[in-house]
Design an enzyme around this catalytic site. Structure first.
Site, PDB file in Angstrom:
ATOM      1  N   TYR A  33      -2.565  -1.496  10.193  1.00 26.44           N
ATOM      2  CA  TYR A  33      -2.684  -1.857   8.798  1.00 26.44           C
ATOM      3  C   TYR A  33      -1.352  -1.187   8.161  1.00 26.44           C
ATOM      4  O   TYR A  33      -0.592  -1.793   7.273  1.00 26.44           O
ATOM      5  CB  TYR A  33      -3.938  -1.028   8.284  1.00 26.44           C
ATOM      6  CG  TYR A  33      -3.870  -1.209   6.635  1.00 26.44           C
ATOM      7  CD1 TYR A  33      -4.432  -2.526   6.085  1.00 26.44           C
ATOM      8  CD2 TYR A  33      -3.223  -0.403   6.046  1.00 26.44           C
ATOM      9  CE1 TYR A  33      -4.333  -2.346   4.403  1.00 26.44           C
ATOM     10  CE2 TYR A  33      -3.632  -0.354   4.483  1.00 26.44           C
ATOM     11  CZ  TYR A  33      -3.686  -1.461   4.037  1.00 26.44           C
ATOM     12  OH  TYR A  33      -4.025  -1.633   2.589  1.00 26.44           O
TER      13      TYR A  33
ATOM     14  N   SER B 109       0.859  -1.251   0.088  1.00 24.93           N
ATOM     15  CA  SER B 109      -0.057   0.084  -0.013  1.00 24.93           C
ATOM     16  C   SER B 109       0.869   1.371   0.002  1.00 24.93           C
ATOM     17  O   SER B 109       2.208   1.252   0.610  1.00 24.93           O
ATOM     18  CB  SER B 109      -0.847   0.023   1.292  1.00 24.93           C
ATOM     19  OG  SER B 109      -1.537   1.369   1.506  1.00 24.93           O
TER      20      SER B 109
END
Length: 247
Positions: A151, A138
């Site tokens: 995350y 990400s």
């Protein structure tokens, strides 16, 4: 990375980026296996396509991963590409003591899941022609969104793990990182409707074009993720953190 004639396994293939990658790689002439927890969503992904297959996999369960690896290599011995895409994203309040279930599940799914599945398949992949591993991270691996701390941490860890994996597998298995920006998927509730996020189809089109470049970039980075990927190098890191937090 060779983009046609492969047998590709994609985790988290029942929705979002995983589903779109699966269908686009299929259209390029690959056999594609999508894996996930819910067969009904996987069936929607394959939608009767003759070279697409669905298999149940719980990436939180180490034994399930081992059993799955034995089964998938037995049923699809030509498997030569693994795309570790499955992941979850949870918001967390770090300002007070809390139940750590969300953080722990995020670590197991996003970090231990890809490590365990790669480990379970690496001996098979090393024996295959044109083998590749793609780890989906990400933009938040490079600049954290403060509301999703675990995350971000797992994606930063997978980025680092991917660098080491690439070095150890040099000249044996190609290792690629796909680092999306914020994309309109249902990774978090309502995310697919957020106009400020990148449309899923635009992201996939740009990413697939990068996959087809020769040689394939070691990092698949659409233009929009550059704000995050290069923030530290360009001296914009603190500003980028504040910008994300403000949104």
């Amino acid at each position: 990375m060779k983009t046609t004639g492969n047998t590709i396994l994609i985790t988290g293939g029942g929705s979002g980026i995983g589903r779109e990658l699966a269908q686009h790689f299929f259209e390029l002439g690959n056999t594609v296996i999508v894996a996930g927890r819910r067969m009904e969503t996987l069936v929607e992904t394959i939608a009767g396509r003759d070279r697409m297959h669905a298999m149940i996999l719980d990436v939180e369960d180490p034994k399930a991963i081992s059993d799955f690896a034995r089964r998938v290599t037995a049923e699809y011995p030509a498997l030569n590409v693994l795309i570790n895409n499955a992941g979850i994203m949870r918001r967390e309040d770090l300002t007070r003591s809390r139940d750590l279930r969300d953080a722990e599940e995020t670590v197991v799914t996003n970090l231990l899941g890809p490590i365990r599945l790669t480990n379970a398949l690496i001996d098979h992949l090393r024996g295959q022609p044109n083998a590749a591993i793609v780890n989906v991270t990400s933009g938040l691996a490079f600049v954290p969104l403060s509301s999703t701390p675990t995350y971000n941490a797992t994606k930063a860890a997978i980025h680092s793990y991917t660098v080491s994996l690439r070095q150890q597998l040099k000249d044996k298995v190609e290792v690629i990182e796909l680092a999306p920006p914020a994309v309109r998927t249902e990774l978090t509730p309502g995310q697919s409707a957020r106009e400020e996020y990148m449309p899923l189809d635009a992201f996939i089109d740009e990413a697939m074009a990068l996959f087809q470049k020769q040689p394939t970039p070691k990092e698949i980075l659409v233009e929009r993720v550059g704000f995050l990927r290069w923030a530290e190098r360009e001296g914009r890191f603190d500003h980028a953190v504040e910008t994300l937090s403000a949104h």
